[in-house]
Design a protein around this motif. Structure first.
Motif, mmCIF file in Angstrom:
data_model
loop_
_atom_site.group_PDB
_atom_site.id
_atom_site.type_symbol
_atom_site.label_atom_id
_atom_site.label_comp_id
_atom_site.label_asym_id
_atom_site.label_seq_id
_atom_site.Cartn_x
_atom_site.Cartn_y
_atom_site.Cartn_z
ATOM 1 N N UNK A 1 0.874 -1.218 -0.111
ATOM 2 C CA UNK A 1 -0.038 -0.026 0.157
ATOM 3 C C UNK A 1 0.896 1.111 -0.006
ATOM 4 N N UNK A 2 2.131 1.153 0.459
ATOM 5 C CA UNK A 2 2.855 2.353 0.551
ATOM 6 C C UNK A 2 3.861 2.261 -0.555
ATOM 7 N N UNK A 3 3.658 1.724 -1.389
ATOM 8 C CA UNK A 3 4.301 1.819 -2.985
ATOM 9 C C UNK A 3 5.363 0.740 -3.140
ATOM 10 N N UNK A 4 5.757 0.138 -2.151
ATOM 11 C CA UNK A 4 7.056 -1.082 -2.231
ATOM 12 C C UNK A 4 6.773 -2.113 -3.048
ATOM 13 N N UNK A 5 7.541 -2.720 -3.787
ATOM 14 C CA UNK A 5 7.520 -3.822 -4.689
ATOM 15 C C UNK A 5 7.890 -4.938 -3.659
ATOM 16 N N UNK A 6 6.771 -5.513 -3.201
ATOM 17 C CA UNK A 6 6.998 -6.773 -2.102
ATOM 18 C C UNK A 6 6.058 -7.693 -2.312
ATOM 19 N N UNK A 7 6.633 -8.876 -1.900
ATOM 20 C CA UNK A 7 5.770 -10.177 -2.073
ATOM 21 C C UNK A 7 5.873 -11.085 -0.596
ATOM 22 N N UNK A 8 5.080 -11.911 -0.393
ATOM 23 C CA UNK A 8 5.160 -13.028 0.953
ATOM 24 C C UNK A 8 5.463 -14.288 0.652
ATOM 25 N N UNK A 9 6.069 -14.772 1.490
ATOM 26 C CA UNK A 9 6.037 -16.297 1.575
ATOM 27 C C UNK A 9 5.806 -16.904 3.073
ATOM 28 N N UNK A 10 4.910 -17.688 3.219
ATOM 29 C CA UNK A 10 4.316 -18.325 4.379
ATOM 30 C C UNK A 10 3.507 -19.438 4.309
ATOM 31 N N UNK A 11 3.272 -20.173 5.281
ATOM 32 C CA UNK A 11 2.705 -21.193 5.193
ATOM 33 C C UNK A 11 1.091 -21.292 4.771
ATOM 34 N N UNK A 12 0.595 -20.131 4.936
ATOM 35 C CA UNK A 12 -0.877 -20.096 4.539
ATOM 36 C C UNK A 12 -1.171 -19.864 3.074
ATOM 37 N N UNK A 13 -0.080 -19.296 2.256
ATOM 38 C CA UNK A 13 -0.003 -19.335 0.944
ATOM 39 C C UNK A 13 0.100 -20.859 0.224
ATOM 40 N N UNK A 14 -0.692 -21.220 -0.836
ATOM 41 C CA UNK A 14 -0.521 -22.584 -1.661
ATOM 42 C C UNK A 14 0.768 -22.358 -2.161
ATOM 43 N N UNK A 15 1.350 -23.584 -2.511
ATOM 44 C CA UNK A 15 2.814 -23.716 -3.012
ATOM 45 C C UNK A 15 2.923 -22.931 -4.354
ATOM 46 N N UNK A 16 1.924 -22.767 -5.103
ATOM 47 C CA UNK A 16 2.040 -22.174 -6.383
ATOM 48 C C UNK A 16 2.237 -20.381 -6.189
#
Length: 486
Positions: A278-293
């Motif tokens: 939301x603040x404009x950074x190019x960001x992603x997340x990796x954690x256990x609630x996300x599916x493998x894809x």
């Protein structure tokens, strides 16, 4: 890297492997590789120990590939000849990629040597098809390996080289029973190698039970620092409600490249990722609630530079091997000194410099002091710091005009929003700033493979996010009901 380290070619590695490594810029060995290769290529069992990011994968990968392709008495037939057991999906993919890269010029008759990855969180059919098509080297996580072996899809009777990578992590995640079952399915005549950043007593006991007079190789002296000397480390006492603002400033330091932000809980990881986007950074997340894809998509975007900030739980500390990470930010204090070492080991790799920043909340101070004492960092009482503190800008070289935003909101990089934990009730929309009610639980760092993954990590508490539980309202009995009762 120095010129004193011998080349892979000088150590007698096959020309095809040397060619592939040289094209990838890996001509000279690291210390752990220099010490390991001669013994491993001679067929000896060994235990390799070195700090994270110092080349353990090729220390076992190169002799493994050399061994199975140089045995004229046992030509490769497509049945698995080498097995590498790893604790997490991310590490499985990373090791498979490294081995496949080193083996890209190795051929078996009219086909290329095959490296197959086996891990949970993905459909069985493609992995079964890959095994049927021919798998000379199998890299996998314990649960899925054992599952396919018990179903008869994975044959381990022809294994000649077995490797346990990040053995201490597998022990921590409770995989010891599965590993013991896998070991019983492999021949006693196999060569065994065990690699780990740390070597607690249970790992030594495990090694003695399945290895034949192993040689313990330590790439540095026991007195060496557990963390890279090329990594500058900072610690600040930060308030939970100001952490995102503070991180937004840190992400604007001069010379920043790829950056990893670590949290203890997966809900916090997603929350921080969303707020930074939301603040404009190019960001992603990796954690256990996300599916493998979705996890693989985020990791690929981080490696290719599509995003330059990755927010992760400790699941990624073992599996991401990217040499150009310049900054690591501990948004939440690690559980212990080993978690701290693995987290900040994502930067300062392969002799490069890096910066590690730990934000310590007031209720995390005792944990931080334990980590500081264990590692001898010399920062037991971090300075109270806010996003507007002048010393933050000065110490980290942040431009004085930096604000909490860098541009318009960025689109989410995940293919799928995280699934809710079964214990968490759907939340209703509420005005900003109101309190939410959560269930307490002990957060667990890391997320192992697929179906057998523990669910405790999802029980992250509101306190971890700097929130307070709401008070329950008591319903007053209706007057009509009261009248009827009377």
């Amino acid at each position: 890297m120095t010129a004193l380290n011998p080349t892979f070619a000088k150590l007698g590695v096959r020309d095809e492997i040397v060619r592939a490594l040289t094209e990838d810029g890996k001509e000279h060995t690291f210390a752990i590789q220099e010490l390991t290769l001669p013994l491993a290529m001679a067929g000896d069992d060994l235990i390799g120990q070195a700090r994270t990011g110092m080349g353990k994968t090729l220390a076992f990968g190169v002799p493994l590939l050399h061994e199975i392709t140089s045995d004229e008495n046992r030509p490769l037939t497509g049945a698995p000849r080498a097995l590498v057991v790893v604790p997490t999906r991310e590490l499985c993919l990373q090791v498979s990629s490294d081995l496949a890269g080193a083996a890209k010029y190795l051929t078996v008759g009219d086909r290329k040597l095959s490296v197959v990855s086996i891990y949970g969180g993905r459909a069985y059919e493609p992995q079964v098809d890959a095994l049927r098509a021919g798998a000379d080297v199998v890299v996998g996580t314990p649960g899925r390996l054992l599952d396919l072996a018990q179903q008869g899809h994975l044959q381990l009777g022809g294994i000649s080289v077995l490797v346990l990578d990040e053995a201490d992590e597998m022990l921590d995640l409770g995989f010891l029973p599965d590993i013991e079952r896998i070991l019983r399915l492999t021949p006693d005549s196999r060569q065994s190698m065990l690699f780990s950043a740390t070597m607690p007593d249970p790992i030594i006991t495990l090694a003695r039970s399945f290895m034949n007079q192993p040689t313990h190789i330590r790439a540095e002296s026991p007195q060496s620092s557990a963390v890279h000397t090329t990594t500058d480390q900072f610690a600040y006492r930060a308030h939970a409600l100001d952490k995102v603002e503070l991180v937004s400033r840190i992400l604007q330091v001069r010379g920043r490249g790829a950056t990893m932000i670590f949290t203890r809980t997966k809900r916090t990881a997603q929350k921080v990722s969303d707020e930074l986007a939301e603040r404009g950074f190019k960001v992603g997340a990796v954690h256990g609630d996300l599916n493998q894809g979705a996890r693989e998509k985020a990791l690929k975007a981080f490696r290719t530079g599509e995003i330059d900030v990755l927010v992760a739980t400790d699941v990624a500390a073992r599996g991401i091997d990217i040499d150009d990470v310049t900054h690591v930010i501990n948004y939440q204090c690690p559980e212990d000194e080993q978690a701290y070492v693995h987290r900040i080991g994502r930067t300062g790799r392969a002799g490069k410099t890096g910066v590690a920043i730990t934000l310590v909340d007031w209720d995390e101070l005792a944990r931080w002091q334990m980590i500081d004492k264990a590692l001898g960092l010399g920062h037991p009482d971090p300075a109270e710091t806010y996003s507007s503190s002048p010393h933050l800008y000065e110490e980290l070289d942040i431009p004085t005009d930096a604000t909490g935003k860098v541009g318009p909101a960025q689109p989410a990089k995940q293919a799928k929003r995280p699934a809710r934990d079964s214990a968490e009730k759907p939340s209703r929309a509420r005005p900003k700033g109101t309190r939410r009610r959560t269930r307490a639980g002990k957060p667990v760092s890391g997320h192992p493979e697929g179906e057998n993954a523990p669910k405790a990590e999802g029980a992250d508490t509101a306190a971890a996010d700097g929130e307070q539980p709401a008070r329950r309202r008591r319903r007053r009995p209706r007057k009509a009901a009261a009248a009827t009762a009377n």
